[in-house]
Design a protein around this motif. Sequence first.
Motif, PDB file in Angstrom:
ATOM      1  N   ASP A 135     -46.073   5.574  34.622  1.00 23.90           N
ATOM      2  CA  ASP A 135     -45.609   4.228  34.967  1.00 23.90           C
ATOM      3  C   ASP A 135     -46.570   3.587  35.955  1.00 23.90           C
ATOM      4  O   ASP A 135     -46.509   3.860  37.153  1.00 23.90           O
ATOM      5  CB  ASP A 135     -44.206   4.279  35.569  1.00 23.90           C
ATOM      6  CG  ASP A 135     -43.748   2.903  36.060  1.00 23.90           C
ATOM      7  OD1 ASP A 135     -44.156   1.903  35.451  1.00 23.90           O
ATOM      8  OD2 ASP A 135     -42.978   2.851  37.043  1.00 23.90           O
ATOM      9  N   GLN A 139     -46.379  -5.460  38.000  1.00 21.88           N
ATOM     10  CA  GLN A 139     -46.778  -6.229  36.825  1.00 21.88           C
ATOM     11  C   GLN A 139     -47.321  -7.573  37.284  1.00 21.88           C
ATOM     12  O   GLN A 139     -47.295  -7.893  38.474  1.00 21.88           O
ATOM     13  CB  GLN A 139     -45.577  -6.422  35.894  1.00 21.88           C
ATOM     14  CG  GLN A 139     -44.385  -7.090  36.561  1.00 21.88           C
ATOM     15  CD  GLN A 139     -43.067  -6.857  35.827  1.00 21.88           C
ATOM     16  OE1 GLN A 139     -42.876  -5.836  35.159  1.00 21.88           O
ATOM     17  NE2 GLN A 139     -42.136  -7.800  35.948  1.00 21.88           N
ATOM     18  N   GLN A 160     -38.344  -6.132  40.338  1.00 17.73           N
ATOM     19  CA  GLN A 160     -39.759  -5.761  40.350  1.00 17.73           C
ATOM     20  C   GLN A 160     -40.485  -6.569  41.418  1.00 17.73           C
ATOM     21  O   GLN A 160     -40.647  -7.782  41.299  1.00 17.73           O
ATOM     22  CB  GLN A 160     -40.405  -5.999  38.988  1.00 17.73           C
ATOM     23  CG  GLN A 160     -41.778  -5.372  38.829  1.00 17.73           C
ATOM     24  CD  GLN A 160     -41.769  -3.859  39.050  1.00 17.73           C
ATOM     25  OE1 GLN A 160     -42.352  -3.368  40.023  1.00 17.73           O
ATOM     26  NE2 GLN A 160     -41.082  -3.118  38.190  1.00 17.73           N
ATOM     27  N   THR A 198     -45.234   2.981  30.388  1.00 19.20           N
ATOM     28  CA  THR A 198     -44.313   1.859  30.546  1.00 19.20           C
ATOM     29  C   THR A 198     -45.016   0.545  30.227  1.00 19.20           C
ATOM     30  O   THR A 198     -44.380  -0.401  29.761  1.00 19.20           O
ATOM     31  CB  THR A 198     -43.745   1.797  31.972  1.00 19.20           C
ATOM     32  OG1 THR A 198     -44.836   1.724  32.908  1.00 19.20           O
ATOM     33  CG2 THR A 198     -42.877   3.000  32.273  1.00 19.20           C
ATOM     34  N   ARG A 199     -46.308   0.498  30.479  1.00 18.72           N
ATOM     35  CA  ARG A 199     -47.065  -0.716  30.158  1.00 18.72           C
ATOM     36  C   ARG A 199     -48.540  -0.380  29.996  1.00 18.72           C
ATOM     37  O   ARG A 199     -49.043   0.575  30.595  1.00 18.72           O
ATOM     38  CB  ARG A 199     -46.895  -1.783  31.242  1.00 18.72           C
ATOM     39  CG  ARG A 199     -47.488  -1.418  32.604  1.00 18.72           C
ATOM     40  CD  ARG A 199     -47.249  -2.532  33.617  1.00 18.72           C
ATOM     41  NE  ARG A 199     -47.833  -2.234  34.918  1.00 18.72           N
ATOM     42  CZ  ARG A 199     -49.066  -2.583  35.292  1.00 18.72           C
ATOM     43  NH1 ARG A 199     -49.856  -3.233  34.459  1.00 18.72           N
ATOM     44  NH2 ARG A 199     -49.510  -2.286  36.503  1.00 18.72           N
ATOM     45  N   LEU A 206     -40.644  -5.714  33.143  1.00 19.30           N
ATOM     46  CA  LEU A 206     -39.883  -4.467  33.155  1.00 19.30           C
ATOM     47  C   LEU A 206     -39.423  -4.175  34.573  1.00 19.30           C
ATOM     48  O   LEU A 206     -40.245  -4.039  35.485  1.00 19.30           O
ATOM     49  CB  LEU A 206     -40.735  -3.296  32.648  1.00 19.30           C
ATOM     50  CG  LEU A 206     -40.987  -3.185  31.142  1.00 19.30           C
ATOM     51  CD1 LEU A 206     -42.051  -2.132  30.881  1.00 19.30           C
ATOM     52  CD2 LEU A 206     -39.698  -2.827  30.415  1.00 19.30           C
ATOM     53  N   ASN A 208     -37.611  -1.781  37.557  1.00 19.86           N
ATOM     54  CA  ASN A 208     -37.726  -0.352  37.867  1.00 19.86           C
ATOM     55  C   ASN A 208     -36.668   0.463  37.124  1.00 19.86           C
ATOM     56  O   ASN A 208     -36.942   1.565  36.649  1.00 19.86           O
ATOM     57  CB  ASN A 208     -37.602  -0.138  39.374  1.00 19.86           C
ATOM     58  CG  ASN A 208     -38.833  -0.635  40.110  1.00 19.86           C
ATOM     59  OD1 ASN A 208     -39.948  -0.244  39.813  1.00 19.86           O
ATOM     60  ND2 ASN A 208     -38.631  -1.523  41.075  1.00 19.86           N
ATOM     61  N   ARG A 211     -37.719   0.821  33.508  1.00 22.81           N
ATOM     62  CA  ARG A 211     -38.806   1.791  33.336  1.00 22.81           C
ATOM     63  C   ARG A 211     -38.259   3.216  33.306  1.00 22.81           C
ATOM     64  O   ARG A 211     -38.704   4.051  32.512  1.00 22.81           O
ATOM     65  CB  ARG A 211     -39.837   1.617  34.457  1.00 22.81           C
ATOM     66  CG  ARG A 211     -40.566   0.276  34.379  1.00 22.81           C
ATOM     67  CD  ARG A 211     -41.484   0.027  35.570  1.00 22.81           C
ATOM     68  NE  ARG A 211     -41.963  -1.347  35.569  1.00 22.81           N
ATOM     69  CZ  ARG A 211     -43.237  -1.719  35.690  1.00 22.81           C
ATOM     70  NH1 ARG A 211     -44.168  -0.800  35.851  1.00 22.81           N
ATOM     71  NH2 ARG A 211     -43.574  -2.985  35.674  1.00 22.81           N
ATOM     72  N   ARG A 225     -45.143   7.990  38.594  1.00 25.47           N
ATOM     73  CA  ARG A 225     -45.245   6.577  38.951  1.00 25.47           C
ATOM     74  C   ARG A 225     -46.501   6.389  39.813  1.00 25.47           C
ATOM     75  O   ARG A 225     -46.682   7.095  40.813  1.00 25.47           O
ATOM     76  CB  ARG A 225     -43.995   6.140  39.701  1.00 25.47           C
ATOM     77  CG  ARG A 225     -42.704   6.448  38.967  1.00 25.47           C
ATOM     78  CD  ARG A 225     -41.490   6.057  39.795  1.00 25.47           C
ATOM     79  NE  ARG A 225     -41.364   4.601  39.874  1.00 25.47           N
ATOM     80  CZ  ARG A 225     -40.631   3.973  40.800  1.00 25.47           C
ATOM     81  NH1 ARG A 225     -40.003   4.669  41.747  1.00 25.47           N
ATOM     82  NH2 ARG A 225     -40.552   2.659  40.796  1.00 25.47           N
ATOM     83  N   GLY A 286     -36.312   3.404  40.498  1.00 18.83           N
ATOM     84  CA  GLY A 286     -36.908   4.177  39.410  1.00 18.83           C
ATOM     85  C   GLY A 286     -36.579   5.656  39.483  1.00 18.83           C
ATOM     86  O   GLY A 286     -36.419   6.323  38.449  1.00 18.83           O
TER      87      GLY A 286
END
Length: 344
Positions: A135, A139, A160, A198-199, A206, A208, A211, A225, A286
Amino acid sequence: MPFPFRRVFALCCVFAALFSFCGVSFAAPETVPPVPTEEILSVGDFGDDVTALQFQLRALGFYEGEVAGLFDGRTHNAVVSLQQFLGVEADGAFGPITAGAYFAALESGLLAFPEPNPEENTAAGSLSGLVIGIDPGHQLIPDAGLEAIAPGVDRTKQRQSPGGTGAKTGTAEHRINLIIALKLRDLLLAEGAEVIMTRETGDVSLSNRERALLMNEAEVDVWVRLHCDSASSARESGARVLVPSRTYNAAIYRESFLLGKCLQESFTEATGVSMPPLRALMDQTGFNWSAVPVAAVEMGMLSNPQEDIRLNRDSYQTSCAAGIFNGLITYFELLETIAGGKTP
């Protein structure tokens, strides 16, 4: 599941593919694959030359670490052992003198690669059959909405946050996290793991919680993460590893703590950065929504100008990825040892 950790003989078949661009065949053990003969490789170097050296040192029995292309402490110790065997100065750097003695030893038969075992040449990577999640934190566009920090809990937190920004470079944290995540992904894929991201771009939305649920649904074995840190003081420096707390996620605490310890040790060895003791946090959404072991690596302080510059260097980003990769390898080795009823 069976977990192959010692693939020394299988590595010989990898030489042919790795060095095919040099026109070198490795069909027979007496054929010597190329390693650098003019430049000096030492701690902190990375790339194809280091990968070639690690492959050969491992096949000859001097090196037991992972072939990640980073000249770390284990590689230094392996070169020292080789130099002691060859009778040259044992400074841990692979340069022209060591290379000359090395090739002379191969030519004379003092050193020899093992005969390839056809049955082992098709062996899977040591992470084959495992699903590992990555992760890259944050973003492009933050999400100021709120979500529960844990199942059944009224307390909420931003879905986020924006993440940090480099004090010197102005680089957004989400960009650095993704660059390192992609490097880590490639290392894991090469070792046979299935990787869930996750991306793979900054343009996602997205939270937490989402994710964590993504990783749960993918049934990953573990996930990591990736973040950078910030502090109020520009002088504060260093990296750290975080894990879930017993309070909100006792079910995965023990395995997550073991994962965190493995990541902490390997990351420190690969990057040379200082780290405080492992820390368990209660307020990480998360973590709290995760059903599988998870740990977060804060790879450096963006608020520190020097560390910001370092976090933007490709060499340091490669070191970060290699350190996390080696930590994951160690974690699964320890799990196998524990499952076999042995003391790690």
